[in-house]
Design a protein around this motif. Structure first.
Motif, PDB file in Angstrom:
ATOM      1  N   TYR A  45       0.820  -1.216   0.000  1.00  0.00           N
ATOM      2  CA  TYR A  45       0.000   0.000   0.000  1.00  0.00           C
ATOM      3  C   TYR A  45       0.853   1.265   0.000  1.00  0.00           C
ATOM      4  O   TYR A  45       0.355   2.340  -0.299  1.00  0.00           O
ATOM      5  CB  TYR A  45      -0.912   0.051   1.225  1.00  0.00           C
ATOM      6  CG  TYR A  45      -2.001  -0.993   1.239  1.00  0.00           C
ATOM      7  CD1 TYR A  45      -2.634  -1.413   0.080  1.00  0.00           C
ATOM      8  CD2 TYR A  45      -2.412  -1.566   2.435  1.00  0.00           C
ATOM      9  CE1 TYR A  45      -3.620  -2.368   0.101  1.00  0.00           C
ATOM     10  CE2 TYR A  45      -3.397  -2.524   2.467  1.00  0.00           C
ATOM     11  CZ  TYR A  45      -4.001  -2.917   1.307  1.00  0.00           C
ATOM     12  OH  TYR A  45      -4.982  -3.869   1.333  1.00  0.00           O
ATOM     13  N   ALA A  46       2.114   1.163   0.381  1.00  0.00           N
ATOM     14  CA  ALA A  46       2.973   2.339   0.504  1.00  0.00           C
ATOM     15  C   ALA A  46       3.181   2.998  -0.845  1.00  0.00           C
ATOM     16  O   ALA A  46       3.188   2.353  -1.897  1.00  0.00           O
ATOM     17  CB  ALA A  46       4.311   1.941   1.115  1.00  0.00           C
ATOM     18  N   GLU A  47       3.378   4.304  -0.788  1.00  0.00           N
ATOM     19  CA  GLU A  47       3.651   5.055  -2.010  1.00  0.00           C
ATOM     20  C   GLU A  47       5.070   4.743  -2.465  1.00  0.00           C
ATOM     21  O   GLU A  47       5.926   4.397  -1.653  1.00  0.00           O
ATOM     22  CB  GLU A  47       3.509   6.546  -1.733  1.00  0.00           C
ATOM     23  CG  GLU A  47       2.095   6.939  -1.362  1.00  0.00           C
ATOM     24  CD  GLU A  47       1.989   8.415  -1.039  1.00  0.00           C
ATOM     25  OE1 GLU A  47       2.971   9.142  -1.234  1.00  0.00           O
ATOM     26  OE2 GLU A  47       0.925   8.819  -0.578  1.00  0.00           O
ATOM     27  N   PRO A  48       5.335   4.885  -3.729  1.00  0.00           N
ATOM     28  CA  PRO A  48       6.693   4.649  -4.198  1.00  0.00           C
ATOM     29  C   PRO A  48       7.674   5.618  -3.545  1.00  0.00           C
ATOM     30  O   PRO A  48       7.305   6.723  -3.170  1.00  0.00           O
ATOM     31  CB  PRO A  48       6.620   4.885  -5.706  1.00  0.00           C
ATOM     32  CG  PRO A  48       5.204   5.118  -6.034  1.00  0.00           C
ATOM     33  CD  PRO A  48       4.423   5.230  -4.781  1.00  0.00           C
ATOM     34  N   ALA A  49       8.904   5.174  -3.397  1.00  0.00           N
ATOM     35  CA  ALA A  49       9.921   6.006  -2.753  1.00  0.00           C
ATOM     36  C   ALA A  49      10.176   7.250  -3.588  1.00  0.00           C
ATOM     37  O   ALA A  49      10.236   7.191  -4.822  1.00  0.00           O
ATOM     38  CB  ALA A  49      11.203   5.215  -2.593  1.00  0.00           C
ATOM     39  N   PRO A  50      10.324   8.417  -2.931  1.00  0.00           N
ATOM     40  CA  PRO A  50      10.585   9.649  -3.682  1.00  0.00           C
ATOM     41  C   PRO A  50      11.992   9.637  -4.273  1.00  0.00           C
ATOM     42  O   PRO A  50      12.860   8.895  -3.836  1.00  0.00           O
ATOM     43  CB  PRO A  50      10.431  10.747  -2.625  1.00  0.00           C
ATOM     44  CG  PRO A  50      10.657  10.059  -1.323  1.00  0.00           C
ATOM     45  CD  PRO A  50      10.214   8.634  -1.505  1.00  0.00           C
ATOM     46  N   SER A  51      12.179  10.464  -5.249  1.00  0.00           N
ATOM     47  CA  SER A  51      13.497  10.520  -5.896  1.00  0.00           C
ATOM     48  C   SER A  51      14.511  11.133  -4.941  1.00  0.00           C
ATOM     49  O   SER A  51      14.169  11.723  -3.932  1.00  0.00           O
ATOM     50  CB  SER A  51      13.415  11.343  -7.185  1.00  0.00           C
ATOM     51  OG  SER A  51      13.079  12.686  -6.852  1.00  0.00           O
ATOM     52  N   ALA A  52      15.792  11.037  -5.265  1.00  0.00           N
ATOM     53  CA  ALA A  52      16.867  11.505  -4.391  1.00  0.00           C
ATOM     54  C   ALA A  52      16.808  13.006  -4.177  1.00  0.00           C
ATOM     55  O   ALA A  52      17.162  13.499  -3.113  1.00  0.00           O
ATOM     56  CB  ALA A  52      18.213  11.107  -4.971  1.00  0.00           C
ATOM     57  N   THR A  53      16.327  13.765  -5.155  1.00  0.00           N
ATOM     58  CA  THR A  53      16.273  15.219  -5.003  1.00  0.00           C
ATOM     59  C   THR A  53      15.083  15.659  -4.175  1.00  0.00           C
ATOM     60  O   THR A  53      15.098  16.730  -3.589  1.00  0.00           O
ATOM     61  CB  THR A  53      16.198  15.887  -6.388  1.00  0.00           C
ATOM     62  OG1 THR A  53      15.050  15.399  -7.074  1.00  0.00           O
ATOM     63  CG2 THR A  53      17.451  15.600  -7.179  1.00  0.00           C
ATOM     64  N   ALA A  54      14.039  14.832  -4.088  1.00  0.00           N
ATOM     65  CA  ALA A  54      12.832  15.217  -3.364  1.00  0.00           C
ATOM     66  C   ALA A  54      12.879  14.831  -1.900  1.00  0.00           C
ATOM     67  O   ALA A  54      11.957  15.154  -1.155  1.00  0.00           O
ATOM     68  CB  ALA A  54      11.618  14.576  -4.028  1.00  0.00           C
ATOM     69  N   LYS A  55      13.936  14.136  -1.460  1.00  0.00           N
ATOM     70  CA  LYS A  55      14.023  13.699  -0.064  1.00  0.00           C
ATOM     71  C   LYS A  55      14.326  14.898   0.827  1.00  0.00           C
ATOM     72  O   LYS A  55      15.390  15.481   0.744  1.00  0.00           O
ATOM     73  CB  LYS A  55      15.112  12.645   0.121  1.00  0.00           C
ATOM     74  CG  LYS A  55      14.765  11.307  -0.439  1.00  0.00           C
ATOM     75  CD  LYS A  55      15.845  10.302  -0.119  1.00  0.00           C
ATOM     76  CE  LYS A  55      15.526   8.967  -0.748  1.00  0.00           C
ATOM     77  NZ  LYS A  55      16.557   7.993  -0.486  1.00  0.00           N
ATOM     78  N   LYS A  56      13.375  15.239   1.671  1.00  0.00           N
ATOM     79  CA  LYS A  56      13.574  16.330   2.638  1.00  0.00           C
ATOM     80  C   LYS A  56      12.735  16.033   3.864  1.00  0.00           C
ATOM     81  O   LYS A  56      11.638  15.506   3.765  1.00  0.00           O
ATOM     82  CB  LYS A  56      13.136  17.674   2.054  1.00  0.00           C
ATOM     83  CG  LYS A  56      14.002  18.178   0.946  1.00  0.00           C
ATOM     84  CD  LYS A  56      13.534  19.515   0.481  1.00  0.00           C
ATOM     85  CE  LYS A  56      14.380  19.984  -0.683  1.00  0.00           C
ATOM     86  NZ  LYS A  56      13.910  21.242  -1.218  1.00  0.00           N
ATOM     87  N   GLY A  65      11.490   2.574   5.441  1.00  0.00           N
ATOM     88  CA  GLY A  65      10.430   2.145   6.351  1.00  0.00           C
ATOM     89  C   GLY A  65       9.078   2.179   5.683  1.00  0.00           C
ATOM     90  O   GLY A  65       8.941   2.475   4.496  1.00  0.00           O
ATOM     91  N   VAL A  66       8.065   1.883   6.477  1.00  0.00           N
ATOM     92  CA  VAL A  66       6.685   1.891   5.999  1.00  0.00           C
ATOM     93  C   VAL A  66       5.982   3.050   6.676  1.00  0.00           C
ATOM     94  O   VAL A  66       6.134   3.268   7.881  1.00  0.00           O
ATOM     95  CB  VAL A  66       5.993   0.555   6.341  1.00  0.00           C
ATOM     96  CG1 VAL A  66       4.553   0.565   5.905  1.00  0.00           C
ATOM     97  CG2 VAL A  66       6.726  -0.593   5.693  1.00  0.00           C
ATOM     98  N   SER A  67       5.206   3.799   5.930  1.00  0.00           N
ATOM     99  CA  SER A  67       4.529   4.958   6.507  1.00  0.00           C
ATOM    100  C   SER A  67       3.396   4.520   7.425  1.00  0.00           C
ATOM    101  O   SER A  67       2.852   3.410   7.314  1.00  0.00           O
ATOM    102  CB  SER A  67       3.987   5.853   5.390  1.00  0.00           C
ATOM    103  OG  SER A  67       2.928   5.196   4.730  1.00  0.00           O
ATOM    104  N   LEU A  68       3.053   5.398   8.332  1.00  0.00           N
ATOM    105  CA  LEU A  68       1.977   5.124   9.280  1.00  0.00           C
ATOM    106  C   LEU A  68       0.637   5.004   8.562  1.00  0.00           C
ATOM    107  O   LEU A  68      -0.203   4.183   8.936  1.00  0.00           O
ATOM    108  CB  LEU A  68       1.929   6.231  10.338  1.00  0.00           C
ATOM    109  CG  LEU A  68       0.949   6.048  11.470  1.00  0.00           C
ATOM    110  CD1 LEU A  68       1.269   4.773  12.250  1.00  0.00           C
ATOM    111  CD2 LEU A  68       0.966   7.250  12.387  1.00  0.00           C
ATOM    112  N   ALA A  69       0.451   5.795   7.533  1.00  0.00           N
ATOM    113  CA  ALA A  69      -0.797   5.722   6.761  1.00  0.00           C
ATOM    114  C   ALA A  69      -0.949   4.364   6.085  1.00  0.00           C
ATOM    115  O   ALA A  69      -2.046   3.788   6.056  1.00  0.00           O
ATOM    116  CB  ALA A  69      -0.830   6.832   5.723  1.00  0.00           C
ATOM    117  N   ALA A  70       0.144   3.831   5.551  1.00  0.00           N
ATOM    118  CA  ALA A  70       0.087   2.514   4.906  1.00  0.00           C
ATOM    119  C   ALA A  70      -0.205   1.433   5.936  1.00  0.00           C
ATOM    120  O   ALA A  70      -0.972   0.493   5.673  1.00  0.00           O
ATOM    121  CB  ALA A  70       1.392   2.224   4.188  1.00  0.00           C
ATOM    122  N   LEU A  71       0.380   1.544   7.146  1.00  0.00           N
ATOM    123  CA  LEU A  71       0.096   0.572   8.214  1.00  0.00           C
ATOM    124  C   LEU A  71      -1.365   0.637   8.633  1.00  0.00           C
ATOM    125  O   LEU A  71      -2.015  -0.396   8.821  1.00  0.00           O
ATOM    126  CB  LEU A  71       0.993   0.836   9.425  1.00  0.00           C
ATOM    127  CG  LEU A  71       2.358   0.191   9.383  1.00  0.00           C
ATOM    128  CD1 LEU A  71       3.181   0.624  10.578  1.00  0.00           C
ATOM    129  CD2 LEU A  71       2.249  -1.300   9.340  1.00  0.00           C
TER     130      LEU A  71
END
Length: 131
Positions: A45-56, A65-71
């Motif tokens: 259910y998790a969203e795809p991992a963001p690109s390296a430039t969008a990581k903030k 990890g897995v997001s709380l929303a996906a859990l």
């Protein structure tokens, strides 16, 4: 294992003293299977991992990890179909009354398994089996 001893203590604290030794292991097995199933669903259910430039900020903290929303979505989905409550007695009584309104057909004079005449059956007399 440490977790099995913990379950023994929890059961004793709840007043459950008569159970077989395998009960805590079965509970641990259920917990493991449920948790691994929920986590595998959450990964899907998790969203795809963001690109390296969008990581903030928060995205960088959740890396790998897995997001709380996906859990939460995975737990809600599993609870929606796996742990269903029993139907109310009134509804079941209504269904039974509706079903029993139609009478069963009468039992004919000859019913059950049709057997050949007595002399051809092993249960018949005269086989001459010696003791």
């Amino acid at each position: 294992p440490r977790d099995a001893r913990l379950l023994h203590l929890i059961l004793a604290n709840l007043g459950v003293h008569a159970y077989t030794e395998r009960v805590p292991l079965q509970l641990l097995d259920f917990a493991y299977r449920y948790t691994s199933s929920v986590l595998s669903d959450a990964v899907s259910y998790a969203e795809p991992a963001p690109s390296a430039t969008a990581k903030k900020g928060a995205a960088a903290a959740e890396e790998g990890g897995v997001s709380l929303a996906a859990l939460r979505t995975a737990v809600a989905a599993k609870a929606g179909y796996q742990f269903n409550a029993a139907l109310p007695k009134e509804f079941l009584a209504e269904v039974a009354g509706e079903r029993n309104r139609v009478a069963l057909p009468r039992v004919e004079r000859e019913f059950g398994v049709r057997l050949p005449p007595e002399r051809y059956c092993f249960t018949g007399v005269g086989w001459g089996v010696k003791d």
